[in-house]
Motif scaffolding. Structure first.
Motif, PDB file in Angstrom:
ATOM      1  N   LEU A 232     -42.754  -7.659   7.428  1.00  0.00           N
ATOM      2  CA  LEU A 232     -43.600  -7.792   6.239  1.00  0.00           C
ATOM      3  C   LEU A 232     -43.683  -6.455   5.507  1.00  0.00           C
ATOM      4  O   LEU A 232     -43.632  -6.401   4.277  1.00  0.00           O
ATOM      5  CB  LEU A 232     -44.986  -8.297   6.624  1.00  0.00           C
ATOM      6  N   VAL A 233     -43.812  -5.386   6.279  1.00  0.00           N
ATOM      7  CA  VAL A 233     -43.874  -4.058   5.660  1.00  0.00           C
ATOM      8  C   VAL A 233     -42.551  -3.738   4.952  1.00  0.00           C
ATOM      9  O   VAL A 233     -42.531  -3.204   3.845  1.00  0.00           O
ATOM     10  CB  VAL A 233     -44.204  -2.979   6.715  1.00  0.00           C
ATOM     11  N   PHE A 234     -41.464  -4.119   5.594  1.00  0.00           N
ATOM     12  CA  PHE A 234     -40.147  -3.898   4.984  1.00  0.00           C
ATOM     13  C   PHE A 234     -40.047  -4.618   3.635  1.00  0.00           C
ATOM     14  O   PHE A 234     -39.624  -4.028   2.627  1.00  0.00           O
ATOM     15  CB  PHE A 234     -39.054  -4.384   5.934  1.00  0.00           C
ATOM     16  N   LEU A 235     -40.480  -5.876   3.602  1.00  0.00           N
ATOM     17  CA  LEU A 235     -40.411  -6.624   2.345  1.00  0.00           C
ATOM     18  C   LEU A 235     -41.341  -6.022   1.295  1.00  0.00           C
ATOM     19  O   LEU A 235     -40.988  -5.909   0.123  1.00  0.00           O
ATOM     20  CB  LEU A 235     -40.759  -8.090   2.591  1.00  0.00           C
ATOM     21  N   GLY A 236     -42.532  -5.603   1.749  1.00  0.00           N
ATOM     22  CA  GLY A 236     -43.450  -4.940   0.828  1.00  0.00           C
ATOM     23  C   GLY A 236     -42.843  -3.681   0.249  1.00  0.00           C
ATOM     24  O   GLY A 236     -42.979  -3.389  -0.946  1.00  0.00           O
ATOM     25  N   ASP A 237     -42.112  -2.989   1.113  1.00  0.00           N
ATOM     26  CA  ASP A 237     -41.419  -1.767   0.703  1.00  0.00           C
ATOM     27  C   ASP A 237     -40.416  -2.097  -0.413  1.00  0.00           C
ATOM     28  O   ASP A 237     -40.337  -1.402  -1.436  1.00  0.00           O
ATOM     29  CB  ASP A 237     -40.695  -1.191   1.933  1.00  0.00           C
ATOM     30  N   LEU A 238     -39.662  -3.159  -0.226  1.00  0.00           N
ATOM     31  CA  LEU A 238     -38.693  -3.561  -1.253  1.00  0.00           C
ATOM     32  C   LEU A 238     -39.404  -3.927  -2.560  1.00  0.00           C
ATOM     33  O   LEU A 238     -38.868  -3.719  -3.646  1.00  0.00           O
ATOM     34  CB  LEU A 238     -37.877  -4.764  -0.777  1.00  0.00           C
ATOM     35  N   TYR A 239     -40.594  -4.460  -2.435  1.00  0.00           N
ATOM     36  CA  TYR A 239     -41.345  -4.857  -3.631  1.00  0.00           C
ATOM     37  C   TYR A 239     -42.236  -3.736  -4.149  1.00  0.00           C
ATOM     38  O   TYR A 239     -43.203  -3.977  -4.839  1.00  0.00           O
ATOM     39  CB  TYR A 239     -42.179  -6.096  -3.334  1.00  0.00           C
ATOM     40  N   LYS A 240     -41.926  -2.526  -3.739  1.00  0.00           N
ATOM     41  CA  LYS A 240     -42.566  -1.328  -4.294  1.00  0.00           C
ATOM     42  C   LYS A 240     -44.028  -1.140  -3.869  1.00  0.00           C
ATOM     43  O   LYS A 240     -44.786  -0.453  -4.542  1.00  0.00           O
ATOM     44  CB  LYS A 240     -42.491  -1.297  -5.829  1.00  0.00           C
TER      45      LYS A 240
ATOM     46  N   LYS B 177     -47.193  -7.835  16.437  1.00  0.00           N
ATOM     47  CA  LYS B 177     -46.169  -7.012  17.096  1.00  0.00           C
ATOM     48  C   LYS B 177     -45.052  -7.854  17.717  1.00  0.00           C
ATOM     49  O   LYS B 177     -44.089  -7.314  18.233  1.00  0.00           O
ATOM     50  CB  LYS B 177     -46.809  -6.159  18.205  1.00  0.00           C
ATOM     51  N   ARG B 178     -45.240  -9.167  17.701  1.00  0.00           N
ATOM     52  CA  ARG B 178     -44.226 -10.030  18.318  1.00  0.00           C
ATOM     53  C   ARG B 178     -42.973 -10.089  17.456  1.00  0.00           C
ATOM     54  O   ARG B 178     -43.020  -9.876  16.258  1.00  0.00           O
ATOM     55  CB  ARG B 178     -44.776 -11.463  18.457  1.00  0.00           C
ATOM     56  N   ARG B 179     -41.874 -10.443  18.104  1.00  0.00           N
ATOM     57  CA  ARG B 179     -40.663 -10.652  17.335  1.00  0.00           C
ATOM     58  C   ARG B 179     -40.703 -12.051  16.720  1.00  0.00           C
ATOM     59  O   ARG B 179     -41.240 -12.976  17.327  1.00  0.00           O
ATOM     60  CB  ARG B 179     -39.435 -10.500  18.228  1.00  0.00           C
ATOM     61  N   ALA B 180     -40.116 -12.168  15.544  1.00  0.00           N
ATOM     62  CA  ALA B 180     -40.228 -13.416  14.794  1.00  0.00           C
ATOM     63  C   ALA B 180     -39.713 -14.601  15.596  1.00  0.00           C
ATOM     64  O   ALA B 180     -40.260 -15.696  15.537  1.00  0.00           O
ATOM     65  CB  ALA B 180     -39.482 -13.298  13.481  1.00  0.00           C
ATOM     66  N   GLU B 181     -38.639 -14.373  16.390  1.00  0.00           N
ATOM     67  CA  GLU B 181     -38.042 -15.500  17.116  1.00  0.00           C
ATOM     68  C   GLU B 181     -38.960 -16.056  18.202  1.00  0.00           C
ATOM     69  O   GLU B 181     -38.732 -17.142  18.708  1.00  0.00           O
ATOM     70  CB  GLU B 181     -36.705 -15.083  17.730  1.00  0.00           C
TER      71      GLU B 181
ATOM     72  N   MET C 123     -36.906  -8.849  14.812  1.00  0.00           N
ATOM     73  CA  MET C 123     -37.726  -7.783  14.250  1.00  0.00           C
ATOM     74  C   MET C 123     -39.193  -8.194  14.368  1.00  0.00           C
ATOM     75  O   MET C 123     -39.521  -9.373  14.278  1.00  0.00           O
ATOM     76  CB  MET C 123     -37.342  -7.613  12.781  1.00  0.00           C
ATOM     77  N   GLY C 124     -40.047  -7.212  14.568  1.00  0.00           N
ATOM     78  CA  GLY C 124     -41.473  -7.482  14.686  1.00  0.00           C
ATOM     79  C   GLY C 124     -42.012  -8.094  13.399  1.00  0.00           C
ATOM     80  O   GLY C 124     -41.541  -7.805  12.307  1.00  0.00           O
TER      81      GLY C 124
ATOM     82  N   TYR D 103     -31.626   1.350  10.230  1.00  0.00           N
ATOM     83  CA  TYR D 103     -31.635   2.461  11.192  1.00  0.00           C
ATOM     84  C   TYR D 103     -32.561   2.139  12.361  1.00  0.00           C
ATOM     85  O   TYR D 103     -32.185   2.248  13.527  1.00  0.00           O
ATOM     86  CB  TYR D 103     -32.100   3.724  10.471  1.00  0.00           C
ATOM     87  N   VAL D 104     -33.774   1.718  12.031  1.00  0.00           N
ATOM     88  CA  VAL D 104     -34.769   1.466  13.076  1.00  0.00           C
ATOM     89  C   VAL D 104     -34.386   0.237  13.893  1.00  0.00           C
ATOM     90  O   VAL D 104     -34.388   0.271  15.131  1.00  0.00           O
ATOM     91  CB  VAL D 104     -36.173   1.276  12.450  1.00  0.00           C
ATOM     92  N   ALA D 105     -34.012  -0.845  13.181  1.00  0.00           N
ATOM     93  CA  ALA D 105     -33.727  -2.093  13.886  1.00  0.00           C
ATOM     94  C   ALA D 105     -32.533  -1.931  14.823  1.00  0.00           C
ATOM     95  O   ALA D 105     -32.562  -2.353  15.965  1.00  0.00           O
ATOM     96  CB  ALA D 105     -33.472  -3.214  12.889  1.00  0.00           C
ATOM     97  N   ARG D 106     -31.478  -1.323  14.308  1.00  0.00           N
ATOM     98  CA  ARG D 106     -30.277  -1.184  15.111  1.00  0.00           C
ATOM     99  C   ARG D 106     -30.449  -0.108  16.188  1.00  0.00           C
ATOM    100  O   ARG D 106     -29.956  -0.226  17.288  1.00  0.00           O
ATOM    101  CB  ARG D 106     -29.098  -0.841  14.213  1.00  0.00           C
TER     102      ARG D 106
END
Lengths: 347, 450
Positions: free
Chosen positions: A99-107, A131-135, A93-94, B16-19
């Protein structure tokens, strides 16, 4: 309920068993608000388990954890920022996306999360990797992402398991700066580390656990004084051997070194006798410092091995100690605390 | 259990997006679109490849047999009578009024040339008409490369029988105009012994109903196995990359699990829409496509027989609940493994259960198993099987609304229970590393170890 003591995070008599292994055996300590708190212990001492219980990822068999009087399981998740010992990001994942996903979880709103994440990436000099993937990132850069993930939502409490391990000095400095900034914003920071100089540099209080039990704890200065012993740092021009010290009673070298040696002095001995003995022998003393034992020495004394050594948990009543004495250090057990079996012999 | 809808949505969205952006997803989507189009256009393709739907040309050589009827035109008329047009209450086919005649019959003079054309594949056959010296009766020889048992030689045989009778009647002095009345169909009707019973289904309807159940079972089974695997993989990947611990600091296992099922479920639906829209369009535009490709049409296409709005609705609900049931269990099971390689092993029991329901549904809708057998009826109420079996029973007209509602109710009760169970596995399993998944481990987890 009013309390005279200002405490925020209170762990009370936590126990946890995994099968026959006792991971935590009555852990109790408390952390003041706004404090940088060092959570120390050897590998396998129970630090990660304790942190997971605080976060309600694991459940304790008994005991309680409260944050401002409320069980931590009921506190909002955004109370915590967590940097686990086992680093983990979505490999494919980019960077910015996760980071945005985690921020989303943290409201956080996704927009705000993206803004903050970009700021942090900029600050950690990895804005190009958004924009890079974490790996695709190096271990060190992944760790910086992980750190950002923990602080993005500006949590009141940060729980960090070995935040500095595996980073080069430049990145350690970057992270340390961010660390202190979080403290400046009023965050309470609990972190574990094997780097004892970090503890002395950053922590106001510490607790040391070993095999699921609290060995000692309190403000760093008090802990260092609590042994009742003093150490001397001595440097003499052209003499790193210090062979003549054998003639001075109640004094022994605990850590020889090229720049200076650290000496342990029995309580009955006046440190000045060492200085006098040196001068009597016509030595040029370039450094003479009376200090409390370092946290590292106390760690070794209490736990019986160096902070970085492995403890293998093998059920209750596990054999003590790591694999023998640390080579070359000549570390010795302290003055009969009985807490440990001691490793190695005095040099 | 706390449940924060925001977190569920956030997790679902990520999933959804990742997959959805993986190469696997794109490739399977393209593949399924191709397969869907292929199935929808099967009649056209079939005809394009095997020449079905093109006119079959038969040439007739009369020689000096001098039949009383025009063999060419009579043969053409008989061969082109639409099949089943005399059956009462036909299957909705309108008798090919728009379609061009399937057989083109041409009377030619030279038998040798015509024979050469049959050999060259230009015509399907050559009918040589002769007359027996002994009894003055007509003789027919059909020259073809086909087997005598094939469809065309068979209908030609039926047709020439009529021509022979017409010829004999003419020989007996009955004018052709009167013969029309002789050959007209008599009044014939079928009465049901039990006037109160619903009309029994025709073989066509039975086959169509079975086919619908068959197709729905395949669609559901594919969704469960394919997307269930996705969920299992996603869980195991989070675990093996150790990102799980970070996420668990922010969201509860229950939220994570629900979000995953919703996210992958939504992606599954997306993929289905992507596949079904072009396939349906192709189905509806079959004539136009056929006209373009073949230069002929294949006759009008209606809704497939047996497909009704209530059946589709029931399918929708069964699909969602059935998928949710299996998906949460796949996720819970996958949380027990440490490496993605172990997924197949841990989800195998569930895949077997899913396959069992699928096979029973397929067998009972194709008639290999008796769809009315007690065990099939009982299984159609069991949550793991009801999505398949109740649908196929419904498609075959063997289940009433009450059966469907009861089966749905049982399924709807089971899903939250499965979610609870899976969340339990999940909560305990996600931080467990290095242990081999075993029954003992599962039991320990069920006792609530976390």
């Amino acid at each position: 309920m009013s309390s005279l003591f200002v405490v925020s995070l209170v762990l009370d008599n936590l126990t946890k068993h995994f099968g026959t292994v006792t991971a935590l055996d009555g852990i109790s300590f408390s952390v003041k608000p706004g404090e940088v708190f060092g959570f120390l212990g050897g590998n396998g001492a129970g630090k990660t388990t304790t942190m997971r219980i605080v976060l309600d990822i694991l459940r304790a068999d008994s005991g309680s954890v409260t944050w401002n009087g409320q069980p931590t399981a009921e506190a909002p998740r955004a109370t915590w920022g967590y940097l686990p010992e086992e680093r983990g990001l979505y490999p494919r994942m980019g960077v910015l996306d996760q980071l945005v996903f985690l921020g989303d979880l943290y409201k956080l709103s996704r927009k705000e999360a993206a803004r903050r994440a970009k700021d942090w990436l900029e600050r950690f000099q990895i804005a190009d990797y958004a924009k890079r993937r974490a790996e695709e990132l190096s271990k060190g850069n992944q760790q910086k992402i992980q750190f950002i993930a923990a602080v993005l939502h500006e949590p009141p409490v940060l729980l960090m398991d070995e935040p500095f391990v595996g980073l080069d000095p430049v990145n350690v400095a970057l992270l340390k700066e961010a660390f202190l900034e979080m403290k400046g914003r009023g965050a309470t920071i609990v972190f574990s580390t094997h780097q004892m100089e970090m503890v002395e540099e950053l922590c106001e209080s510490v607790v040391l656990i070993d095999r699921g039990k609290v060995v000692l704890g309190g403000p760093v200065r008090e802990v260092r004084r609590s042994t009742g012993r003093q150490v001397i740092r001595l440097a003499i021009d052209g003499d790193t051997e210090l062979a003549w010290l054998a003639d001075v009673p109640g004094v022994r070298v605990v850590r020889p070194g090229q720049d200076y040696a650290e000496l342990d002095v029995e309580q009955s001995v006046d440190p000045e006798t060492v200085l006098r003995a040196a001068l009597d022998r016509g030595k040029r003393v370039t450094q003479f410092l009376i200090d409390d034992p370092s946290i590292e020495e106390i760690f070794i004394e209490k736990v019986g091995r160096k902070p970085t050594e492995e403890l293998h948990l093998v059920g209750t009543g596990a054999a003590s100690g790591g694999p023998g004495a640390p080579a070359g250090s000549g570390a010795g057990a302290g003055a009969g605390t009985g807490a440990s079996t001691g490793t190695g012999a005095p040099a | 259990m706390r449940m924060d809808r925001g977190n569920v949505i956030a997790v679902a969205r990520r999933e959804y997006v990742a997959r959805g952006s993986t190469r696997t997803f794109k490739l399977t989507t393209i593949l399924l679109v191709v397969v869907g189009l292929g199935i929808a256009l099967a009649p056209v393709l079939f005809r394009a490849v095997f020449g079905e739907g093109k006119q079959t040309t038969i040439e007739v050589v009369v020689g000096d047999s001098n039949p009383a009827v025009d063999v060419g035109s009579t043969l053409g008329a008989i061969l082109n009578v639409p099949l089943g047009s005399t059956a009462a209450g036909g299957t909705g086919g309108t008798g090919g009024t728009d379609a061009p005649p399937k057989f083109k019959v041409v009377t030619v003079g030279d038998a040798a040339d015509a024979r050469a054309r049959v050999l060259a594949g230009e015509t399907a056959g050559l009918l040589i008409v002769g007359r027996q010296a002994s009894d003055d009766d007509l003789t027919f020889q059909y020259v073809t490369k086909e087997s005598a048992a094939n469809r065309v030689p068979q209908i030609v045989r039926q047709a020439v029988a009529t021509i022979a009778i017409e010829d004999r009647l003419s020989g007996a002095g009955i004018p052709l105009a009167d013969q029309a009345q002789i050959f007209s169909a008599p009044v014939y009707s079928v009465a049901q012994a039990d006037p109160n019973a619903p009309p029994p289904q025709s073989p066509d309807e039975l086959v169509a109903g079975g086919a619908i159940g068959f197709v729905l079972a395949i669609v559901l089974f594919m969704a469960i196995v394919l997307y269930g695997q996705w969920i299992a993989y996603s869980v195991a990947e989070e675990k093996s990359s150790r990102v799980m611990e970070v996420i668990l600091g922010a969201a509860t296992p229950f939220e994570l699990l629900s979000g995953k099922v919703v996210g992958v479920g939504a992606l599954a639906l997306t993929q289905y829409v992507i596949v079904f829209v072009p396939a349906t369009a192709a189905l509806l535009l079959q004539n136009q496509i056929a006209a373009l490709v073949l230069g002929t049409t294949v006759g009008p296409i209606g809704m497939p027989v047996g497909l009704s709005i209530p059946l589709l609705l029931a399918f929708g609900v069964f699909f969602i609940l059935g998928f949710a049931l299996y998906a949460v269990l796949y996720a819970g099971a996958a949380a027990l493994v440490s490496r993605t390689e172990d997924i197949n092993q841990i989800v195998a029991p569930m895949t077997l259960v899913a396959a069992a329901g699928y096979l029973v549904a397929v067998y009972s809708s194709t008639g290999i198993l008796d769809a009315k057998a007690t065990f099939v009826v009982v299984m159609s109420f069991v949550p793991f099987f009801s999505p398949y079996l109740m649908l196929s029973r419904l498609g075959a007209g063997l289940a009433g609304p009450l059966d469907v509602i009861v089966a749905l109710a049982i399924l709807a009760i089971t899903v939250p229970f499965a979610l609870w169970l899976a969340a339990r596995f999940y909560a305990a399993g996600v931080l467990m590393y290095g242990q081999r998944p075993s029954l003992r481990l599962m039991l320990r987890v069920l006792r609530g170890a976390r």
